[in-house]
Design an enzyme around this catalytic site. Structure first.
Site, short mmCIF file in Angstrom:
data_model
loop_
_atom_site.label_atom_id
_atom_site.label_comp_id
_atom_site.label_asym_id
_atom_site.label_seq_id
_atom_site.Cartn_x
_atom_site.Cartn_y
_atom_site.Cartn_z
N SER A 250 0.85 -1.08 -0.18
CA SER A 250 0.01 -0.15 0.02
C SER A 250 0.69 1.12 0.12
O SER A 250 2.04 1.15 0.48
CB SER A 250 -1.01 0.04 1.20
OG SER A 250 -0.07 0.60 2.31
N ASP A 251 0.45 2.29 -0.47
CA ASP A 251 1.07 3.49 -0.10
C ASP A 251 0.80 3.73 1.32
O ASP A 251 -0.08 3.23 2.04
CB ASP A 251 0.49 4.81 -1.02
CG ASP A 251 1.56 5.85 -1.26
OD1 ASP A 251 2.42 5.95 -0.24
OD2 ASP A 251 1.41 6.82 -2.09
N TRP A 252 1.70 4.99 1.92
CA TRP A 252 1.72 5.00 3.30
C TRP A 252 0.44 5.66 3.70
O TRP A 252 0.51 6.80 3.87
CB TRP A 252 3.14 5.77 3.56
CG TRP A 252 4.31 4.85 3.65
CD1 TRP A 252 5.21 4.95 4.76
CD2 TRP A 252 4.91 3.79 2.84
NE1 TRP A 252 6.43 4.00 4.49
CE2 TRP A 252 6.05 3.23 3.48
CE3 TRP A 252 4.27 3.29 1.73
CZ2 TRP A 252 6.62 2.60 2.91
CZ3 TRP A 252 5.25 2.25 1.14
CH2 TRP A 252 6.24 1.62 1.69
N GLY A 253 -0.53 4.60 4.26
CA GLY A 253 -1.64 5.21 5.06
C GLY A 253 -2.81 5.04 3.98
O GLY A 253 -3.82 5.66 3.90
#
Ligand code: BGC
Length: 729
Positions: A250-253
């Site tokens: 995932s992208d961060w968050g």
């Protein structure tokens, strides 16, 4: 015979894959549920959990496309500050794209991969292959092009370069992440055909031609689903249609829901907050599995993929626990895994070569460039970008460079003591840079305000202050006064990472800090002004371009950027960069703004469909400032004798260097198809070096030829020299 060989190879690959899967399965059965969950979410900002008991190391990741990012503390957004993590600062991806050279892309990837290994990383979070839908997107400097073919070809080469080092590239951000405004929540509205035509092909090429091991899901939504949990993007397109078996991070968050993420094809959840156990795919998932609400198989699928992935990187030694890393017990002990290195002389040389090829000569009407020796005695360099360093900005792509040669430094060191090189600031940005260690890292708060980056207060206050206005006026007057007194005056301006920056989009394409006025005033006293722009995305030039004879474009070109620029200005290098994107007169000429929406908060309608970049401008007759594929040289090339070899997809022509200097030309092939909705599309390109007075036969491979199509061979999208085919119509 050839077929038989290929078949044997396929079977061998399959057998190997099967073995990896079997071993992964074996390990999987020995892992507890808690250990498995530990492997699918961040246990630090850039690291997952491992299972030491079974010799499974954590996955260690790092940004980003322009080099390996500095080390951060495990759970605070603070640099470790060891002073031993300086790296080779590479040209940004826009610069790599501007070389139109697959070999350069491969070599830059290879430097990045080797440095990532040298720094003990398993995954490098790049390259970014999002399409430049609008020139205003704040992260465009991290991306390659507006064209899917050019992006896909170069990104695939880059990825292959990274991955020969037993490091995974993680191509990002999948998909349609084309603006920074409200990037965490914005829902992209686009018809599926256009999505597939423009925004997905570079990812497809990363998977199919680049063999990428990891894909990063984007923050935004597509068709109402967050990309990191998307059934459509991750399951249907990536896994089922493209057969991608690597790891999705995932992208961060970018994850928002435990069930959706668990049941989706996402494998690893990462974020920017330090509550690692509370991540959606951490304790909340463990509890739901224990309560029988989510099946354990969902986790097993992910872990199995991670285990296969680790074997591909030679991170697991069958049956042997322990996988020491640099910084641990010393040298690698892990069997076949390649060792890396960072900051080698060779890497700096590669950074220089790429930078040299990325510079684009936009105007040279009076032939003032390269500078004649008599013009090199007293040189005035005007503009903050002449000495501004850019490595440590822009967001997650920031780099702690071993050094960075500014244009001023490059020119001075090339000219030596017999020339006078004077610097006049000319304009000032007014941005007060925070003192190291005093400012909190922006990423800590990057999930607030829809992902928008907080601009420094100092900057806002300063840019409105009368003090700043007075200072700019004084600097301008000083520069104009000095300009009369020198053999050569070079303006070096453009943008910096205040504009080219993750978390923000620009409002328009105007040059900031009063530079337009300064350029106009300088041109009044020096018609022979040499204008150099350093930036990560195009700027408006309308108010002075008519008066200017000489314009050079440089992207953020890495640690050797200033040397490369000096080489081009002084003629040691013949420029061969070509624009990988349209330079519009104003952003309003770009289809995302003229027809579609841009920067929407809740949703953004891509009403222009697949008419992106030159596809729109060519079809609807919108004149750009400089077109896609454009770039001048100090020599001239004549094209002749085009041929399409029958039964092949090979188009060839002869290119003759009719000037007095050796140089490289980029032969571009555009397809014009009867019945196609586009006027023309890039289908192939090849860069070739031709010595002065000599000829070369250039072969351009295209993916497939169409007998009803016309193939236009040219030096840019609007400078077509030869055409082939189309006789049947
Ligand atoms: C960016 C990613 C980056 C990640 C880790 C996010 O804010 O969108 O591109 O890799 O942070 O730093």
């Amino acid at each position: 015979m050839e077929n038989k060989k290929q078949q044997d190879q396929i079977t061998q690959e399959e057998v190997k894959d099967q073995k990896l899967k079997e071993y992964a399965e074996k390990l999987l059965h020995q892992l507890t549920l808690e250990e498995k969950i530990g492997m699918i979410h961040g246990a630090q900002f850039f690291q997952t959990g491992g299972a030491a008991r079974l010799g499974i190391p954590p996955l260690v990741m790092s940004d980003g496309p322009m080099g390996v990012r500095q080390e951060f503390l495990p759970s605070q957004w603070k640099p470790v500050g060891n002073r031993d993590d300086y790296v080779t600062y590479l040209p940004c991806n826009s610069a790599v794209a501007s070389t139109w050279n697959r070999k350069i892309a491969y070599e830059i990837g290879s430097v990045l991969g080797e440095e990532a290994r040298g720094r003990g990383k398993d995954v490098i979070l790049g390259p970014g292959v999002n399409i430049k839908r609008s020139p205003l997107c704040g992260r465009n400097f991290e991306y390659f092009s507006e064209d899917p073919y050019l992006t896909g070809e170069l990104a695939a080469a880059y990825i292959r370069g990274v991955q020969i080092w037993d490091v995974a590239a993680c191509v990002k951000h999948f998909a349609a992440n084309n603006q920074e405004t409200e990037r965490l929540w914005v829902d992209v509205e686009i018809d599926e055909e256009s999505l597939r035509e423009i925004y997905l092909p570079a990812f497809y090429d990363a998977v199919k031609k680049g063999g990428v091991h990891a894909v990063m899901g984007a923050y935004n939504k597509v068709y109402g689903e967050h990309c990191c949990e998307s059934e459509f993007l991750l399951n249907r397109v990536l896994r089922q249609e493209w057969g991608f078996e690597g790891v999705v991070i995932s992208d961060w968050g970018g994850v928002h829901d435990t069930r959706k993420a668990a049941e989706s094809q996402l494998d690893i959840e990462m974020s920017v907050t330090d509550n690692f156990d509370d991540y959606f795919m951490a304790r909340p998932l463990l509890e739901k599995i224990k309560a029988g609400e989510i099946r354990e198989e969902a986790v097993d699928r992910k872990v199995k993929r991670i285990l296969v992935f680790m074997q591909k990187l030679h991170m697991l030694n069958e049956g042997e626990p322990g996988n020491s890393r640099p910084g641990g017990e010393g040298k690698e002990t892990c069997g076949k895994r390649r060792a890396g290195a960072y900051n080698t002389q060779e890497h700096r040389q590669k950074a220089l070569e790429a930078a040299r090829e990325s510079i684009v000569l936009l105007k040279n009407d009076q032939g003032l460039l390269p500078l004649k020796p008599e013009k090199q005695k007293r040189i005035l360099l005007v503009g903050e970008n002449a000495r501004q360093l850019h490595a440590d900005g822009g967001g997650s792509a920031e780099i702690q460079a071993l050094y960075e040669i500014s244009p001023l430094m490059g020119l001075k060191s090339h000219l030596g003591g017999n020339a006078t090189v004077t610097f006049a600031q000319g304009y000032c940005s007014g941005v007060e840079k925070g003192k190291e260690g005093q400012e909190p890292n922006w990423q800590e708060k990057s999930l607030e305000n829809g992902g928008a980056r907080q601009k420094g207060e100092a900057e806002d206050v300063l840019s409105q202050s009368t003090e700043l206005k007075r200072k700019r006026k004084e600097l301008l007057e000083e520069a104009v006064r000095l300009a009369a007194d020198y053999d050569t005056v070079i303006f070096v301006g453009g943008l910096d990472h205040t504009q080219d920056c993750e978390g923000n989009d620009r409002e328009d394409m105007k040059l900031p800090y009063g530079q337009d006025l300064l350029i106009r005033k300088l041109l009044e006293v020096r018609k022979d002004l040499i204008i150099v722009l350093v930036a990560g995305s195009p700027v408006e030039m309308g108010s002075w371009i008519g008066q200017a004879d000489t314009v050079v474009w440089s992207w953020y070109a890495g640690m050797e950027g200033g040397n490369a620029l000096a080489d081009v200005l002084l003629g040691n290098v013949n420029p061969s960069g070509r624009l990988p994107e349209t330079f519009y007169k104003t952003h309003l000429d770009c289809s995302a703004h003229a027809v579609g929406e841009f920067g929407g908060a809740k949703s953004v309608a891509y009403r222009e469909g697949s008419y992106v970049g030159y596809r729109y401008n060519d079809q609807y007759g919108v004149e750009p400032q400089f077109c896609f594929g454009f770039g001048l040289s100090y020599t001239s090339f004549v094209y002749s004798d085009a041929r399409l070899d029958s039964g092949t997809n090979r188009i060839s022509c002869t290119v003759e260097n009719t000037g007095e200097r050796d140089g490289s030309e980029v032969v571009q092939v555009y397809e014009r198809k009867k019945g196609s909705k586009f006027f023309q599309e890039l289908r192939g390109f090849e860069k070739c070096f031709v010595k002065a007075g000599q000829k070369a036969r250039v072969v351009v491979e295209i993916e497939k030829t169409d007998e009803d199509a016309v193939y236009c061979i040219g030096s840019s999208s609007r400078d077509i020299r030869l055409t082939l085919g189309g006789n049947r119509n």
